[in-house]
Design a protein around this motif. Structure first.
Motif, PDB file in Angstrom:
ATOM      1  N   THR A 158       0.839  -1.186   0.000  1.00  0.00           N
ATOM      2  CA  THR A 158       0.000   0.000   0.000  1.00  0.00           C
ATOM      3  C   THR A 158       0.879   1.243   0.000  1.00  0.00           C
ATOM      4  O   THR A 158       1.916   1.297   0.647  1.00  0.00           O
ATOM      5  N   GLU A 213      -4.818   1.199   3.854  1.00  0.00           N
ATOM      6  CA  GLU A 213      -5.835   0.414   3.155  1.00  0.00           C
ATOM      7  C   GLU A 213      -7.058   1.234   2.779  1.00  0.00           C
ATOM      8  O   GLU A 213      -8.029   0.705   2.248  1.00  0.00           O
ATOM      9  N   SER A 251      -4.252  -9.337   3.622  1.00  0.00           N
ATOM     10  CA  SER A 251      -5.245  -8.256   3.689  1.00  0.00           C
ATOM     11  C   SER A 251      -6.038  -8.283   4.995  1.00  0.00           C
ATOM     12  O   SER A 251      -7.152  -7.832   5.053  1.00  0.00           O
ATOM     13  N   ARG A 273      -7.457  -5.106   5.988  1.00  0.00           N
ATOM     14  CA  ARG A 273      -8.641  -4.684   5.245  1.00  0.00           C
ATOM     15  C   ARG A 273      -9.898  -5.207   5.923  1.00  0.00           C
ATOM     16  O   ARG A 273     -10.876  -4.480   6.065  1.00  0.00           O
ATOM     17  N   ARG A 294      -7.858   0.292  -3.888  1.00  0.00           N
ATOM     18  CA  ARG A 294      -6.659   0.215  -3.058  1.00  0.00           C
ATOM     19  C   ARG A 294      -5.465   0.804  -3.815  1.00  0.00           C
ATOM     20  O   ARG A 294      -5.098   0.321  -4.879  1.00  0.00           O
ATOM     21  N   ILE A 338      -1.732   1.220  -4.410  1.00  0.00           N
ATOM     22  CA  ILE A 338      -0.592   0.374  -4.057  1.00  0.00           C
ATOM     23  C   ILE A 338       0.608   0.648  -4.959  1.00  0.00           C
ATOM     24  O   ILE A 338       0.490   1.244  -6.032  1.00  0.00           O
ATOM     25  N   TRP A 383      -9.468  -9.130  -0.520  1.00  0.00           N
ATOM     26  CA  TRP A 383      -9.461  -7.692  -0.248  1.00  0.00           C
ATOM     27  C   TRP A 383     -10.925  -7.255  -0.253  1.00  0.00           C
ATOM     28  O   TRP A 383     -11.504  -6.966  -1.286  1.00  0.00           O
TER      29      TRP A 383
END
Length: 662
Positions: free
Chosen positions: A222, A226, A367, A370, A311, A313, A390
């Motif tokens: 990330t 998140e 994740s 998340r 997301r 990243i 995710w």
């Protein structure tokens, strides 16, 4: 003079099963021994904080050794840093066999020049233009959008002026405080491997050698956290990938590149992807969503205008490292068409938006944070590899966007109208059903008996019912006025926060346009993909997954048998659509020859046909005269039939297609 600050070393894995490896880092500046750092007890997952600085002129060398008594020391690697560019939060990795370490550092290169237009200096100064664009060009003019997009653009949209204030507000809403220059420095350090201003010479700075070793470890990191971020812009390309590794993907990704609007340019990192060359180089951000979690109806089409959330990243599995939205969870595709929403059901130009929201964005792994952020932890009865999802709690992510008509207001008496063409959702009643749904999104072969279409096709989702959405949860429209006090656009909001069950999918098609036809030319077409012929295939496993369509409309063909060379398949798939003024007709397909797993598949060649408007038939005739991949079979004033072969790829196919003016 250059100053490097070693911030920390992270141990991802050492060689000793019992842990407690000894690490020795030897540092040589400009060829001279400078320092040797020891850590006699370094275990998996630990971080060794150093915060030690060294000065050098030409280069500095880092050599790392690992002790594993009674064996001799292992040389894990040597890195030489000689960049003339400042690097913030850069990293080098030291790996050998099972050992995996990462060294995080800042490199500050003193500048000798000071640009006139500056903010708070990090090293020397950074210009406002560089800060907002990340590419040394400033906000991209509309002319450059037009120059690059050209006939890939499927519609025109009312232009929203992006001011400096708008840009600050966008940054602030997604990342935090913008009221002081300290934040500018923090943003640069967080979002990109910063380059000093004197490297912004020409269109794009050269990528330094350090960028190729910028990150290591898992494939996705990330950028900040998140939290979902929004981005909008023009769609460039859209395709299914054929190179995914099944050990890091449950299903193949769908990839799409977007030319971001100016206020979202800050989401691009230093190693951004670009299209074009010279002064016409346009920045692009890459985005992905796994096909098992991404219905066909939501997938972007060339030339549309997109708004999506997901997301943010770093993709560290490929060089150079770039930022992506991966995966997304909500997407809005806008393109021009026509519909009878005018007064007395008069057909008028419309902006049509396809909206898709999915709980599962895919399976990037690691994740757990998340689940914590979205559901307060992994729900009971969600277990096994489904916990790698995710996940997005759609109740916590209201959708808000500005929905413009496709053409200017025809006259002062014209009023803006909207229509909800479709609105449906899919709910699960409990966590057991949620786990079942997530299992469905992991099925890797959509062709097998038709049972594994999973969530790839909204209209045939296996095992879960689509419900018509009640008025409470349909998109709401608020009419807004422009600076002239006239009707300009709609604020559209979708809020699922009060749904009683768990929404795992939401799909809507909405339209807006003026109540009168305006001074525009409308033309309705019907394009029929009649037959497809396999010209060449792989000799081992010939199962084709093919997606094809025209002007934002998609269909798919997933075979569950072997496709042999010379085989012809009848489709007769019809697409009806409108063009407005000189809009093009864009015909595309993308596909793979599936080898039984999501690894090492062959790429099908691609149909890429753009017929310029307003005289699309003459455009097709002109192309056929010079393109040996295109052959006209029959030609009248209202119907033209042709054969078109794909280009590129590892296998080969051709379509027989008919276009009819209605």
């Amino acid at each position: 003079m250059k100053t490097i600050t070693i911030k920390q070393i992270k141990c991802f894995e050492n060689e000793d099963l019992a842990g407690d490896d000894e690490i020795r880092l030897e540092i040589r500046a400009d060829g001279n021994t400078t320092d040797t750092l020891h850590n006699e007890d370094f275990n998996d997952g630990e971080t060794w904080t150093l915060n030690k600085s060294y000065n050098f002129t030409n280069h500095i060398q880092f050599k790392m050794m690992e002790g594993d008594w009674p064996d001799p020391d292992d040389h894990l690697g040597t890195h030489i840093i000689n960049s003339n560019t400042s690097l913030i939060n850069a990293a080098v990795s030291f790996t050998k066999d099972d050992a995996d370490y990462e060294l995080l550092f800042d490199l500050i290169v003193q500048n000798t020049t000071t640009p006139a237009e500056t903010t708070d200096p990090l090293t020397g100064s950074i210009t406002i233009r560089q800060f907002f664009s990340r590419i040394g060009k400033g906000i991209i003019p509309q002319a450059e959008y037009d120059n690059y997009i050209e006939d890939n653009r499927l519609y025109r949209i009312g232009n929203e002026v992006i001011s400096l204030r708008d840009t600050f507000q966008r940054h602030s809403s997604q990342d935090g405080n913008k009221s002081n220059t300290k934040w500018v420095r923090n943003w640069i350090q967080t979002h990109c491997n910063y380059r000093s201003p004197d490297t912004y010479i020409g269109d794009k700075p050269e990528v330094s050698s350090a960028v190729s070793i910028f990150f290591t470890g898992k494939n996705w990191k990330t950028v900040k956290n998140e939290k979902s971020v929004q981005i909008s812009g023009f769609q460039d390309y859209s395709r299914v990938t054929y190179t995914d590794n099944p050990f890091t993907h449950e299903t193949r990704d769908w990839n799409w590149d977007v030319i971001p609007d100016p206020q979202f340019m800050y989401l691009l990192g230093e190693g951004y992807k670009g299209k074009g060359s010279g002064t016409n180089r346009i920045p692009v951000i890459h985005n992905e969503w796994e096909t098992g979690s991404f219905p066909l109806q939501w997938r972007p089409f060339w030339g549309e205008y997109l708004t999506f959330w997901g997301r943010h990243i770093w993709d560290v599995g490929h060089a150079p490292t770039v930022t992506e939205i991966h995966p997304a969870h909500t997407i809005i595709r806008e393109h021009t068409s026509a519909a009878p929403i005018g007064t007395n059901r008069v057909v008028v130009p419309i902006n049509e938006a396809y909206i898709g929201m999915g709980l599962s964005g895919g399976y990037p792994g690691h994740s757990g944070d998340r689940w914590d952020a979205e559901f307060g932890g992994v729900p009971d009865d969600v277990w096994g590899d489904t916990t790698d999802c995710w996940s997005t709690n759609l109740k916590k992510h209201p959708v808000k966007f500005k929905f413009y008509p496709p053409v200017k207001r025809p006259n002062n008496n014209a009023t803006l109208k909207f229509n909800i063409k479709l609105c449906q959702h899919i709910l699960v009643n409990n966590n057991n059903e949620l786990d079942d749904f997530l299992e469905l999104t992991q099925n890797d072969n959509p062709a097998y008996g038709g049972e594994d279409l999973a969530f790839r096709d909204w209209n045939t989702t296996s095992g879960f019912s689509r419900e018509n959405t009640s008025n409470e949860f349909k998109p709401s429209f608020t009419l807004k006025e422009g600076p002239d006090g006239m009707q300009s656009y709609y604020d559209v909001v979708i809020d699922l926060s009060e749904m009683s069950k768990i929404p795992v999918g939401y799909h809507a098609i909405i339209q807006c346009g003026w109540n009168t036809t305006a001074n525009t030319t409308l033309q309705k077409y019907e394009v029929t993909f009649k037959t497809i012929k396999a010209l060449s295939t792989d000799e081992w496993y010939d199962d084709w997954h093919l997606y094809y369509g025209v002007n934002g409309l998609w269909s798919a063909w997933w075979t569950d048998d072997f496709v042999e060379e010379g085989d012809t398949y009848t489709h007769n798939k019809k697409f009806s659509f409108w063009t407005v003024d000189d809009m093009p007709i864009v015909i595309r397909d993308t596909g793979i020859e599936w080898d039984g797993t999501d690894y090492a598949n062959e790429k099908l060649d691609t149909i890429d046909l753009i017929l310029k408007g307003a005289d699309h038939f003459n455009s097709l005739r002109s192309k056929a005269a010079t393109d040996d991949h295109l052959t006209i079979l029959s030609d009248t004033s209202n119907i033209i039939e042709f054969r078109v072969k794909g280009k590129g790829g590892d296998t080969s196919h051709q379509w027989k297609i008919k276009i009819e003016k209605k």
